[in-house]
Design a protein around this motif. Sequence first.
Motif, PDB file in Angstrom:
ATOM      1  N   ARG A  55     -13.258 -42.013  19.882  1.00  0.00           N
ATOM      2  CA  ARG A  55     -12.321 -43.136  19.703  1.00  0.00           C
ATOM      3  C   ARG A  55     -11.444 -42.939  18.469  1.00  0.00           C
ATOM      4  N   GLU A  56     -11.974 -42.226  17.498  1.00  0.00           N
ATOM      5  CA  GLU A  56     -11.197 -41.991  16.266  1.00  0.00           C
ATOM      6  C   GLU A  56     -11.139 -40.471  16.031  1.00  0.00           C
ATOM      7  N   HIS A  57     -10.387 -39.818  16.956  1.00  0.00           N
ATOM      8  CA  HIS A  57     -10.306 -38.351  16.952  1.00  0.00           C
ATOM      9  C   HIS A  57     -10.006 -37.753  15.589  1.00  0.00           C
ATOM     10  N   ASP A  58      -9.190 -38.455  14.832  1.00  0.00           N
ATOM     11  CA  ASP A  58      -8.661 -37.837  13.613  1.00  0.00           C
ATOM     12  C   ASP A  58      -9.737 -37.485  12.597  1.00  0.00           C
ATOM     13  N   VAL A  59     -10.930 -38.068  12.776  1.00  0.00           N
ATOM     14  CA  VAL A  59     -12.003 -37.708  11.854  1.00  0.00           C
ATOM     15  C   VAL A  59     -12.332 -36.215  12.002  1.00  0.00           C
ATOM     16  N   LEU A  60     -12.002 -35.654  13.149  1.00  0.00           N
ATOM     17  CA  LEU A  60     -12.278 -34.223  13.361  1.00  0.00           C
ATOM     18  C   LEU A  60     -11.395 -33.323  12.507  1.00  0.00           C
ATOM     19  N   ARG A  61     -10.389 -33.921  11.897  1.00  0.00           N
ATOM     20  CA  ARG A  61      -9.592 -33.144  10.948  1.00  0.00           C
ATOM     21  C   ARG A  61     -10.409 -32.818   9.691  1.00  0.00           C
ATOM     22  N   ARG A  62     -11.543 -33.521   9.532  1.00  0.00           N
ATOM     23  CA  ARG A  62     -12.418 -33.239   8.390  1.00  0.00           C
ATOM     24  C   ARG A  62     -13.475 -32.186   8.747  1.00  0.00           C
ATOM     25  N   VAL A  63     -13.331 -31.636   9.949  1.00  0.00           N
ATOM     26  CA  VAL A  63     -14.350 -30.699  10.433  1.00  0.00           C
ATOM     27  C   VAL A  63     -13.737 -29.325  10.707  1.00  0.00           C
ATOM     28  N   GLY A  64     -14.447 -28.286  10.310  1.00  0.00           N
ATOM     29  CA  GLY A  64     -14.066 -26.923  10.672  1.00  0.00           C
ATOM     30  C   GLY A  64     -15.199 -26.347  11.507  1.00  0.00           C
ATOM     31  N   ALA A  65     -14.869 -25.467  12.451  1.00  0.00           N
ATOM     32  CA  ALA A  65     -15.945 -25.021  13.350  1.00  0.00           C
ATOM     33  C   ALA A  65     -15.760 -23.613  13.874  1.00  0.00           C
ATOM     34  N   ILE A  66     -16.899 -23.009  14.163  1.00  0.00           N
ATOM     35  CA  ILE A  66     -16.922 -21.795  14.993  1.00  0.00           C
ATOM     36  C   ILE A  66     -17.833 -22.160  16.155  1.00  0.00           C
ATOM     37  N   VAL A  67     -17.323 -22.071  17.370  1.00  0.00           N
ATOM     38  CA  VAL A  67     -18.139 -22.424  18.533  1.00  0.00           C
ATOM     39  C   VAL A  67     -18.451 -21.167  19.340  1.00  0.00           C
ATOM     40  N   GLU A  68     -19.708 -20.994  19.620  1.00  0.00           N
ATOM     41  CA  GLU A  68     -20.228 -19.838  20.375  1.00  0.00           C
ATOM     42  C   GLU A  68     -19.965 -18.512  19.677  1.00  0.00           C
ATOM     43  N   HIS A  69     -18.700 -18.126  19.628  1.00  0.00           N
ATOM     44  CA  HIS A  69     -18.325 -16.941  18.852  1.00  0.00           C
ATOM     45  C   HIS A  69     -16.874 -17.166  18.482  1.00  0.00           C
ATOM     46  N   ALA A  70     -16.454 -16.537  17.401  1.00  0.00           N
ATOM     47  CA  ALA A  70     -15.074 -16.751  16.965  1.00  0.00           C
ATOM     48  C   ALA A  70     -14.131 -16.130  17.999  1.00  0.00           C
ATOM     49  N   ALA A  71     -13.214 -16.931  18.507  1.00  0.00           N
ATOM     50  CA  ALA A  71     -12.274 -16.431  19.525  1.00  0.00           C
ATOM     51  C   ALA A  71     -10.853 -16.457  18.970  1.00  0.00           C
ATOM     52  N   PHE A  72     -10.153 -15.357  19.191  1.00  0.00           N
ATOM     53  CA  PHE A  72      -8.792 -15.237  18.654  1.00  0.00           C
ATOM     54  C   PHE A  72      -7.848 -14.639  19.685  1.00  0.00           C
ATOM     55  N   TYR A  73      -6.566 -14.656  19.353  1.00  0.00           N
ATOM     56  CA  TYR A  73      -5.580 -13.965  20.168  1.00  0.00           C
ATOM     57  C   TYR A  73      -5.644 -12.500  19.745  1.00  0.00           C
ATOM     58  N   ASN A  74      -6.306 -11.703  20.560  1.00  0.00           N
ATOM     59  CA  ASN A  74      -6.573 -10.304  20.176  1.00  0.00           C
ATOM     60  C   ASN A  74      -5.310  -9.482  19.974  1.00  0.00           C
ATOM     61  N   PHE A  75      -4.224  -9.922  20.595  1.00  0.00           N
ATOM     62  CA  PHE A  75      -2.978  -9.156  20.508  1.00  0.00           C
ATOM     63  C   PHE A  75      -2.201  -9.479  19.232  1.00  0.00           C
ATOM     64  N   LEU A  76      -2.681 -10.437  18.451  1.00  0.00           N
ATOM     65  CA  LEU A  76      -2.003 -10.777  17.192  1.00  0.00           C
ATOM     66  C   LEU A  76      -2.807 -10.257  16.009  1.00  0.00           C
ATOM     67  N   PRO A  77      -2.129  -9.959  14.897  1.00  0.00           N
ATOM     68  CA  PRO A  77      -2.876  -9.577  13.684  1.00  0.00           C
ATOM     69  C   PRO A  77      -3.685 -10.772  13.159  1.00  0.00           C
ATOM     70  N   ALA A  78      -4.665 -10.462  12.311  1.00  0.00           N
ATOM     71  CA  ALA A  78      -5.553 -11.509  11.792  1.00  0.00           C
ATOM     72  C   ALA A  78      -4.767 -12.611  11.080  1.00  0.00           C
ATOM     73  N   ARG A  79      -3.836 -12.204  10.241  1.00  0.00           N
ATOM     74  CA  ARG A  79      -3.085 -13.191   9.471  1.00  0.00           C
ATOM     75  C   ARG A  79      -2.277 -14.097  10.404  1.00  0.00           C
ATOM     76  N   LYS A  80      -1.681 -13.480  11.418  1.00  0.00           N
ATOM     77  CA  LYS A  80      -0.876 -14.237  12.375  1.00  0.00           C
ATOM     78  C   LYS A  80      -1.755 -15.235  13.116  1.00  0.00           C
ATOM     79  N   ASN A  81      -2.980 -14.811  13.445  1.00  0.00           N
ATOM     80  CA  ASN A  81      -3.909 -15.719  14.106  1.00  0.00           C
ATOM     81  C   ASN A  81      -4.176 -16.951  13.250  1.00  0.00           C
ATOM     82  N   LEU A  82      -4.405 -16.718  11.964  1.00  0.00           N
ATOM     83  CA  LEU A  82      -4.667 -17.852  11.072  1.00  0.00           C
ATOM     84  C   LEU A  82      -3.424 -18.736  10.956  1.00  0.00           C
TER      85      LEU A  82
END
Lengths: 295, 308
Positions: free
Chosen positions: B76-103
């Motif tokens: 109901r108050e989604h914005d509280v999730l802005r106070r949360v950082g997460a890694i779920v299952e395994h870190a997933a990224f856009y493999n075709f982009l460099p690390a910095r670009k992903n961030l």
Amino acid sequence: MINLFRAEWSKTTGHRWVTSCLLWIFPAGAVGFMIIIGLILALSSSAREEFAADTLLWTDQMTGVWGVPNSPFGRLLLLGFTAVMFAGEYQWHTWKNVIPRNRRAALILVKFVTLGALVVFAFALMSVIIGLGMGLLVKMAGGTYGPALTGEVLGDFASDYTRQAVLAFVSTIIAAGYAALAAMLTRSILGGVLVGVGLTFAESLLVGGLILIAFFLKIPNVLHLYRLTPGYNLLNVNEWIVNNHSLTIELPYGDNQSIILSDNLAFSLLLLAVWVVGLIGLTIVLFRRQDIASA
Amino acid sequence: MSAPVAIHIENLSKTFGRFRKRIHAVKNLNLDIHAGQVYGFLGPNGAGKTTTICMLLDLVLPTQGDVYIYGKHVRREHDVLRRVGAIVEHAAFYNFLPARKNLEVLARTGNHYDPDRITALLAQVGLTDRARQRVKGYSTGMKQRLGLAAALLHDPDLLILDEPTNGLDPAGMHEIREFIRDLVDNHGKTVFLSSHLLGEVEQICDRVAIISLGQIVREGAVADLLAGKAQLRVEASPLDKAAAVLREHWTLSTGNSQWMMVNAPREDVPHVVRKLVEHDINVYEVSSQRQTLEQYFLSVVREEVSGD
């Protein structure tokens, strides 16, 4: 929203292989086409003479490019591109990075905006390449490349070009809507492409199906369903803008029996808006209700 | 005064599938996690850890129940999730982009783009030199480090980390452990982490919950849980006779033909020795054994699976 758009632009264009094969292929293909024609003209004097004899108009060359997104080849590539944009996130497991859930609606909207911007950019670039390239080739062959640049010509060209671009854009967004919806449902790039192509194909076959139903089941009113399709309304809008009257289509359903479809501009604009908003809205609703991450 | 509650889970349940394919992944989960600690969430494969984490992050809709983060309802108050950082299952990224670009993409998507912070985080996780390399060429460990950097992009108060040291070598694991502990001890963060590596959890966590078959089966401070399971290693002869004598007063757990483990605190050592000697049994060794979290976890999970 600007940040979201820049993020989407970065990740879409960053997938160079996909954007090259499915999007940049259009302007790149135009360059390749110009080079091939140029080589032929350089090597063959008869080809030069034939080419010079044709009366080519830069206005037609540039405007004609906007027919490519609606051609079967153009449509297939753009559906593939849409499917990668939407279903790719499932296959890369990157949707789970979108926290909180209320960002999802904006993200889907931005995907459509980015897709639209990229398609417009690619085809505008292609039309410039074709327009300038053909001029160069005509000059090489010693022909004339009209019409001359006058205020009136430019005004007519601008309105014609914009009309074709807008219709191509709307048509692409509707087809992309099919592909996006399919991609979200199947969570697969291939599924998105196949269902998207299937739906586009089904739309073009619909009129035939409706005629058969009307004929065999003796339900002539079923033909009016064709008025609800994006294809019919795009043609109708085009007719209104070009000729200032409605498109008239006669659909036969028996011996000397037919139904004539003809609608005003407002009806078609409304229907197209409903299709665009409906498909994007449905994709957003579906995505917001989805569980992300395998369990 | 106790720390405020960072995560409050109330009757949380999740069912997947329908009819005969129905799976109850999580059943009536209740949990309070106070701020300012590293909280371990343990369970065997398929116990419901990731599903619970996904519900905490509103990635998966619960079938029933509620999740509150810092007192706010996550749905109901989604914005509280802005106070949360997460890694779920395994870190997933856009493999075709460099690390910095992903961030950069992740930061812009979350509307908290700050190039200086990205530079600092890349340095913090040791990826500065590889920041311009595409993630496609990254090892699992490097992706995990990048995942940590991604989770910390917006300087969250709460970190939810699913297997954060997956794929890291021992030195990398140690480094990340120190990093997580530092976040809690010196930067006031709260960390909720799930891990299969029980040695790691024992070293890093203040409290743990053990989940089995979708339900919390044990919960408490690591030290308390292990203290409650004190054991004595008894080496005696004849061992079967010793076992029969001791079984009258204590419960026995594992053992072999040479020794056995008796569930008893250190204070019981004299009584154990006395009982054995009274029955004319030769005693070679009685020593107090501190149970590891791994032993504790395995015994709890076995109990639950066998329905004891």
